[in-house]
Design a protein around this motif. Sequence first.
Motif, PDB file in Angstrom:
ATOM      1  N   LEU A 279       0.808  -1.215   0.000  1.00  0.00           N
ATOM      2  CA  LEU A 279       0.000   0.000   0.000  1.00  0.00           C
ATOM      3  C   LEU A 279       0.846   1.273   0.000  1.00  0.00           C
ATOM      4  CD1 LEU A 279      -3.078   0.337   0.020  1.00  0.00           C
ATOM      5  CD2 LEU A 279      -2.942   0.683   2.500  1.00  0.00           C
ATOM      6  N   ILE A 280       0.460   2.212  -0.856  1.00  0.00           N
ATOM      7  CA  ILE A 280       1.050   3.555  -0.879  1.00  0.00           C
ATOM      8  C   ILE A 280       0.048   4.557  -0.318  1.00  0.00           C
ATOM      9  CG2 ILE A 280       1.984   5.383  -2.350  1.00  0.00           C
ATOM     10  CD1 ILE A 280       2.682   3.108  -4.391  1.00  0.00           C
ATOM     11  N   SER A 281      -1.209   4.429  -0.749  1.00  0.00           N
ATOM     12  CA  SER A 281      -2.257   5.307  -0.235  1.00  0.00           C
ATOM     13  C   SER A 281      -3.595   4.584  -0.263  1.00  0.00           C
ATOM     14  CB  SER A 281      -2.346   6.605  -1.040  1.00  0.00           C
ATOM     15  OG  SER A 281      -2.805   6.346  -2.352  1.00  0.00           O
ATOM     16  N   PHE A 282      -4.492   5.011   0.629  1.00  0.00           N
ATOM     17  CA  PHE A 282      -5.834   4.425   0.690  1.00  0.00           C
ATOM     18  C   PHE A 282      -6.772   5.455   1.304  1.00  0.00           C
ATOM     19  CE2 PHE A 282      -9.470   2.037   1.888  1.00  0.00           C
ATOM     20  CZ  PHE A 282      -9.441   0.792   1.271  1.00  0.00           C
ATOM     21  N   ASN A 283      -7.877   5.751   0.599  1.00  0.00           N
ATOM     22  CA  ASN A 283      -8.909   6.653   1.112  1.00  0.00           C
ATOM     23  C   ASN A 283     -10.266   6.129   0.677  1.00  0.00           C
ATOM     24  OD1 ASN A 283      -7.521   9.317   2.229  1.00  0.00           O
ATOM     25  ND2 ASN A 283      -6.386   8.714   0.390  1.00  0.00           N
ATOM     26  N   GLY A 284     -11.282   6.298   1.535  1.00  0.00           N
ATOM     27  CA  GLY A 284     -12.604   5.821   1.158  1.00  0.00           C
ATOM     28  C   GLY A 284     -13.687   6.273   2.116  1.00  0.00           C
ATOM     29  N   GLY A 285     -14.924   6.182   1.642  1.00  0.00           N
ATOM     30  CA  GLY A 285     -16.083   6.504   2.462  1.00  0.00           C
ATOM     31  C   GLY A 285     -16.558   7.930   2.280  1.00  0.00           C
ATOM     32  N   GLU A 286     -17.816   8.160   2.681  1.00  0.00           N
ATOM     33  CA  GLU A 286     -18.430   9.473   2.518  1.00  0.00           C
ATOM     34  C   GLU A 286     -18.885  10.061   3.848  1.00  0.00           C
ATOM     35  OE1 GLU A 286     -18.061   7.157  -0.700  1.00  0.00           O
ATOM     36  OE2 GLU A 286     -19.661   6.671   0.702  1.00  0.00           O
ATOM     37  N   ARG A 287     -19.717   9.322   4.585  1.00  0.00           N
ATOM     38  CA  ARG A 287     -20.277   9.792   5.844  1.00  0.00           C
ATOM     39  C   ARG A 287     -20.240   8.669   6.865  1.00  0.00           C
ATOM     40  NH1 ARG A 287     -19.596  13.561   3.321  1.00  0.00           N
ATOM     41  NH2 ARG A 287     -20.934  15.367   2.856  1.00  0.00           N
ATOM     42  N   THR A 288     -20.160   9.038   8.136  1.00  0.00           N
ATOM     43  CA  THR A 288     -20.039   8.033   9.182  1.00  0.00           C
ATOM     44  C   THR A 288     -21.223   7.084   9.207  1.00  0.00           C
ATOM     45  OG1 THR A 288     -18.850   9.674  10.497  1.00  0.00           O
ATOM     46  CG2 THR A 288     -19.588   7.715  11.638  1.00  0.00           C
ATOM     47  N   ASN A 289     -22.424   7.594   8.955  1.00  0.00           N
ATOM     48  CA  ASN A 289     -23.613   6.749   9.065  1.00  0.00           C
ATOM     49  C   ASN A 289     -24.134   6.254   7.725  1.00  0.00           C
ATOM     50  OD1 ASN A 289     -24.513   9.187   8.197  1.00  0.00           O
ATOM     51  ND2 ASN A 289     -25.934   9.548   9.885  1.00  0.00           N
ATOM     52  N   SER A 290     -23.265   6.191   6.718  1.00  0.00           N
ATOM     53  CA  SER A 290     -23.650   5.598   5.437  1.00  0.00           C
ATOM     54  C   SER A 290     -22.632   4.536   5.041  1.00  0.00           C
ATOM     55  CB  SER A 290     -23.767   6.664   4.339  1.00  0.00           C
ATOM     56  OG  SER A 290     -22.560   7.353   4.161  1.00  0.00           O
ATOM     57  N   ILE A 291     -23.119   3.498   4.386  1.00  0.00           N
ATOM     58  CA  ILE A 291     -22.248   2.425   3.903  1.00  0.00           C
ATOM     59  C   ILE A 291     -21.441   2.972   2.731  1.00  0.00           C
ATOM     60  CG2 ILE A 291     -22.200   0.098   2.930  1.00  0.00           C
ATOM     61  CD1 ILE A 291     -24.998  -0.276   4.306  1.00  0.00           C
TER      62      ILE A 291
END
Length: 421
Positions: free
Chosen positions: A212-224
């Motif tokens: 791994l070099i970088s990893f980002n993901g997701g939008e909101r805490t209460n959404s899948i």
Amino acid sequence: MQVLKHFENITKIPHCSFEAQKLKDYIINYAKEQGCEVLCDEAENILCKKGKPNLCLQSHYDMVCVGNAPDIKIINEDGFIKADNSTLGADNGIGLCIMLEALNKFNNIECLFTANEEVGLLGANNLNLDISSTNLLNIDSENENYVIIGCAASLMLKVSCKVKENKEKKKFLYEIQTKGYKGGHSGIDIIKNIPSAISDLALFLFKHNARLISFNGGERTNSISVNAKALFYCDEELHSNENFIINKLEYKDYKCFDDDFLAKLASFKQGVLSYNQELQIVKTSVNLAIVKQEGDEFHIEIFARSEDDKELDEIFYKTKAHFLNYEVKLLSKDEPWQPIANDFTKDVLKHLQEFVPNAKMTSIHAGLECGVLMQKNPKLKCASIGPNILNPHSIYERCEIKSIEKITNCVFNLIKSYKGE
């Protein structure tokens, strides 16, 4: 329908969580025009009082912003309203607009508009306003068939991982991003086994021995999670598939990280953990919501729900054990709203059955502010209703128009029965 006209108006006003000041000002000015006394607190909650109320209506005025939101373009289609490539904000905008119209129509009424519900029930938890009524109707539910009289508690955690460098070389450099993930509400939709973009991407990378070099993901805490992306080295030839867009890049030297973080991310349990057979609802669940990278440190936000306080505590300690040697912080925790029927909940059910004959009382695996408000004011009797809202917290959110009419009429009849004229 006047409620829909109100809704069209508020969709033109940005009101994502933490960014709803303009809508707050709109509500205050509107309430004053209706002859209300308006009170606010430091948590940005708004309490509007008119006459001598015996019933308080309550909704939150922030929304989950996914896709193009807060740029919301309403589409009317097949008896539903939805938005063009964004969350609609029917959660909780429809409840809010029913309350706005109630302030216009009735003389003895009380309305509580809470702030930042979608990011941990912050407004309700920090409420510093005195509700006059002993009966409170929350209008934040998403199924016309139920009067909600209980809900799960929630736990919000943040894991901070400072990862070690790994200098071992691999053959190829890739970038990868997810595609086609639908997401959904991390409480209501968790039972549907909706795939998490973060979990799936982490497991895919782990399976292929990625570095791994970088990893980002997701939008909101209460959404899948819908979106996740990464940059990585790998010794295998990889190609795009139905879940991932994969591009091979010109080889460059980047700082990459030890396998431990990716292994922990890939092996973290996402989804339903236990089920309440008696109530036929999820008992406990966990959502791996957000991963953000800052240099050689990763921050993970995890949102858990349960009707059992003991199981929430277990999630906290199991998360600490899973991410051993990393920092795990408890950001917030609230208590469950225990499902106990009373004269007010029975009264709400009676009025709802005038429009939805088969309606019944139940509890849900999602967060509602009633439990928090009842802890602050033990004399309160609470119930929650709302129109049919499908796929909240996603760009596929839509709300049934006929259902809005039913719930509006139910609320207005209930107000009249509590002498709101």
